[in-house]
Write a protein that holds these residues in place. Sequence first.
Motif, PDB file in Angstrom:
ATOM      1  N   LEU A  15      46.539  36.021  35.315  1.00 37.55           N
ATOM      2  CA  LEU A  15      46.054  34.772  35.906  1.00 37.55           C
ATOM      3  C   LEU A  15      47.202  33.912  36.428  1.00 37.55           C
ATOM      4  N   VAL A  16      48.280  33.809  35.641  1.00 36.30           N
ATOM      5  CA  VAL A  16      49.421  32.999  36.066  1.00 36.30           C
ATOM      6  C   VAL A  16      50.056  33.580  37.329  1.00 36.30           C
ATOM      7  N   ALA A  17      50.304  34.890  37.315  1.00 34.71           N
ATOM      8  CA  ALA A  17      50.900  35.541  38.486  1.00 34.71           C
ATOM      9  C   ALA A  17      49.944  35.487  39.673  1.00 34.71           C
ATOM     10  N   GLY A  18      48.651  35.680  39.415  1.00 37.59           N
ATOM     11  CA  GLY A  18      47.668  35.672  40.488  1.00 37.59           C
ATOM     12  C   GLY A  18      47.552  34.319  41.171  1.00 37.59           C
ATOM     13  N   ILE A  19      47.538  33.247  40.396  1.00 32.27           N
ATOM     14  CA  ILE A  19      47.450  31.903  40.975  1.00 32.27           C
ATOM     15  C   ILE A  19      48.702  31.594  41.800  1.00 32.27           C
ATOM     16  N   ALA A  20      49.868  31.986  41.294  1.00 33.98           N
ATOM     17  CA  ALA A  20      51.115  31.757  42.036  1.00 33.98           C
ATOM     18  C   ALA A  20      51.095  32.490  43.373  1.00 33.98           C
ATOM     19  N   VAL A  21      50.656  33.742  43.352  1.00 33.11           N
ATOM     20  CA  VAL A  21      50.588  34.536  44.584  1.00 33.11           C
ATOM     21  C   VAL A  21      49.548  33.961  45.543  1.00 33.11           C
ATOM     22  N   ALA A  22      48.419  33.522  45.004  1.00 33.57           N
ATOM     23  CA  ALA A  22      47.374  32.944  45.849  1.00 33.57           C
ATOM     24  C   ALA A  22      47.889  31.723  46.606  1.00 33.57           C
ATOM     25  N   LEU A 137      56.857  34.096  39.584  1.00 36.67           N
ATOM     26  CA  LEU A 137      56.916  32.640  39.479  1.00 36.67           C
ATOM     27  C   LEU A 137      58.177  32.088  40.129  1.00 36.67           C
ATOM     28  N   ALA A 138      59.302  32.767  39.927  1.00 43.34           N
ATOM     29  CA  ALA A 138      60.561  32.322  40.522  1.00 43.34           C
ATOM     30  C   ALA A 138      60.496  32.407  42.049  1.00 43.34           C
ATOM     31  N   LEU A 139      59.973  33.519  42.558  1.00 43.50           N
ATOM     32  CA  LEU A 139      59.849  33.676  44.005  1.00 43.50           C
ATOM     33  C   LEU A 139      58.872  32.657  44.586  1.00 43.50           C
ATOM     34  N   ALA A 140      57.759  32.434  43.880  1.00 46.72           N
ATOM     35  CA  ALA A 140      56.765  31.477  44.364  1.00 46.72           C
ATOM     36  C   ALA A 140      57.339  30.066  44.415  1.00 46.72           C
ATOM     37  N   ALA A 141      58.094  29.687  43.396  1.00 42.13           N
ATOM     38  CA  ALA A 141      58.702  28.356  43.376  1.00 42.13           C
ATOM     39  C   ALA A 141      59.668  28.191  44.550  1.00 42.13           C
ATOM     40  N   GLY A 142      60.476  29.210  44.807  1.00 39.00           N
ATOM     41  CA  GLY A 142      61.404  29.158  45.929  1.00 39.00           C
ATOM     42  C   GLY A 142      60.691  29.078  47.270  1.00 39.00           C
ATOM     43  N   ILE A 143      59.628  29.867  47.426  1.00 34.00           N
ATOM     44  CA  ILE A 143      58.871  29.879  48.680  1.00 34.00           C
ATOM     45  C   ILE A 143      58.226  28.519  48.941  1.00 34.00           C
ATOM     46  N   LEU A 144      57.564  27.961  47.932  1.00 38.05           N
ATOM     47  CA  LEU A 144      56.901  26.670  48.101  1.00 38.05           C
ATOM     48  C   LEU A 144      57.907  25.556  48.381  1.00 38.05           C
ATOM     49  N   VAL A 186      55.295  38.649  50.757  1.00 35.29           N
ATOM     50  CA  VAL A 186      54.663  39.977  50.679  1.00 35.29           C
ATOM     51  C   VAL A 186      55.129  40.726  49.437  1.00 35.29           C
ATOM     52  N   ILE A 187      56.425  40.681  49.163  1.00 36.92           N
ATOM     53  CA  ILE A 187      56.952  41.387  47.997  1.00 36.92           C
ATOM     54  C   ILE A 187      56.390  40.802  46.710  1.00 36.92           C
ATOM     55  N   ALA A 188      56.297  39.474  46.654  1.00 38.32           N
ATOM     56  CA  ALA A 188      55.756  38.825  45.457  1.00 38.32           C
ATOM     57  C   ALA A 188      54.285  39.155  45.243  1.00 38.32           C
ATOM     58  N   SER A 189      53.585  39.537  46.317  1.00 40.42           N
ATOM     59  CA  SER A 189      52.140  39.779  46.238  1.00 40.42           C
ATOM     60  C   SER A 189      51.781  41.230  45.943  1.00 40.42           C
ATOM     61  N   ILE A 190      52.763  42.118  45.991  1.00 39.68           N
ATOM     62  CA  ILE A 190      52.459  43.545  45.865  1.00 39.68           C
ATOM     63  C   ILE A 190      51.753  43.865  44.555  1.00 39.68           C
ATOM     64  N   SER A 223      42.353  26.219  51.965  1.00 40.07           N
ATOM     65  CA  SER A 223      42.788  27.620  51.924  1.00 40.07           C
ATOM     66  C   SER A 223      43.322  27.996  50.550  1.00 40.07           C
ATOM     67  N   ALA A 224      44.149  27.117  49.977  1.00 44.83           N
ATOM     68  CA  ALA A 224      44.694  27.374  48.642  1.00 44.83           C
ATOM     69  C   ALA A 224      43.578  27.445  47.602  1.00 44.83           C
ATOM     70  N   ALA A 225      42.598  26.544  47.728  1.00 44.59           N
ATOM     71  CA  ALA A 225      41.475  26.543  46.778  1.00 44.59           C
ATOM     72  C   ALA A 225      40.670  27.833  46.883  1.00 44.59           C
ATOM     73  N   ILE A 226      40.397  28.275  48.112  1.00 43.02           N
ATOM     74  CA  ILE A 226      39.651  29.525  48.309  1.00 43.02           C
ATOM     75  C   ILE A 226      40.430  30.703  47.754  1.00 43.02           C
ATOM     76  N   SER A 227      41.731  30.721  48.027  1.00 41.59           N
ATOM     77  CA  SER A 227      42.570  31.823  47.574  1.00 41.59           C
ATOM     78  C   SER A 227      42.647  31.890  46.050  1.00 41.59           C
ATOM     79  N   VAL A 228      42.872  30.742  45.420  1.00 39.03           N
ATOM     80  CA  VAL A 228      42.957  30.699  43.952  1.00 39.03           C
ATOM     81  C   VAL A 228      41.621  31.080  43.326  1.00 39.03           C
TER      82      VAL A 228
END
Length: 286
Positions: A15-22, A137-144, A186-190, A223-228
């Motif tokens: 769930l944590v990884a999925g929400i970050a990727v979403a 989580l680290a990649l998501a934080a950097g991307i955002l 893309v890599i974070a979402s694999i 979009s974020a709400a739909i994705s999450v």
Amino acid sequence: MVLEILQAGFMQRALVAGIAVALICSVVGLFLVLRRHSLFGDALSHMAFGGIAVGMFTQVYPLWTALIVSILGALGMTKLRQSTKISPDASVAVLLSSGLALGIVLIGLSGGFSVDLFSFLFGSILLVSFDDTAMILALAAGILAVMALLYRKLMYIAFNEEQAKVSGLAVNMLNYAFIVVASVTVIASIRLVGILLISSLIVIPNIAAMMLGKSFKKTIIISAAISVASVITGIFASYFANLPPGGTIVLTTIFMLLGIMGAKYAARKAKTVQTAVAENTSEPGR
């Protein structure tokens, strides 16, 4: 039952990884869709496939090689598009076929498909380890953080690239930076949906959000709400129904898109009926 499942470590990590990727897919994907580069995510995922094959062939952790190959391929494609008259869709096709061909050749040299490769192709969010979660989580934080920093400039480029150049923005450098961010996304979402379905998670929630006709900021939030919501629903549905998580998540986003399309159609029909009734009642002699 749900509370018991939430206490399981694998479900918490999923769930944590999925929400970050979403979140990162919805934010980065909106700019890709606005720039009419919807297939770019698909091309990047195929380059990632080639990078994973490189990792398996060289016995290096596949996600790191996938990241390097994706970034180099995306930067090369951007440079090719800027320095030649090749159209964006043609350059995407070159990137897509190059990654796929590289992956197939190296997989053949490595002895064929393996269980690990299938997990990268189709996703294995319920099997995400603590290290994978920390990396995501680290990649998501950097991307955002990067997207928040470059938000206004990237929005300007997305709506009018030529005007952005005239105004003095370093458009080429910003394009390179965005390409790198998209590759990392893309890599974070694999691990979530797999190589074959990443572009769906990047594109579909944004299409659904744009159909609601809100402002740019509201579109990002929707979009974020739909994705999450799709990720959370898909993870639970895949667990209870014993279905592949990646496909279940993407199907959930498609159902949400169809629901929004149906609601929009029903609203238009209702408005048409109301207009017709109002016109009839306003006519003299009735």
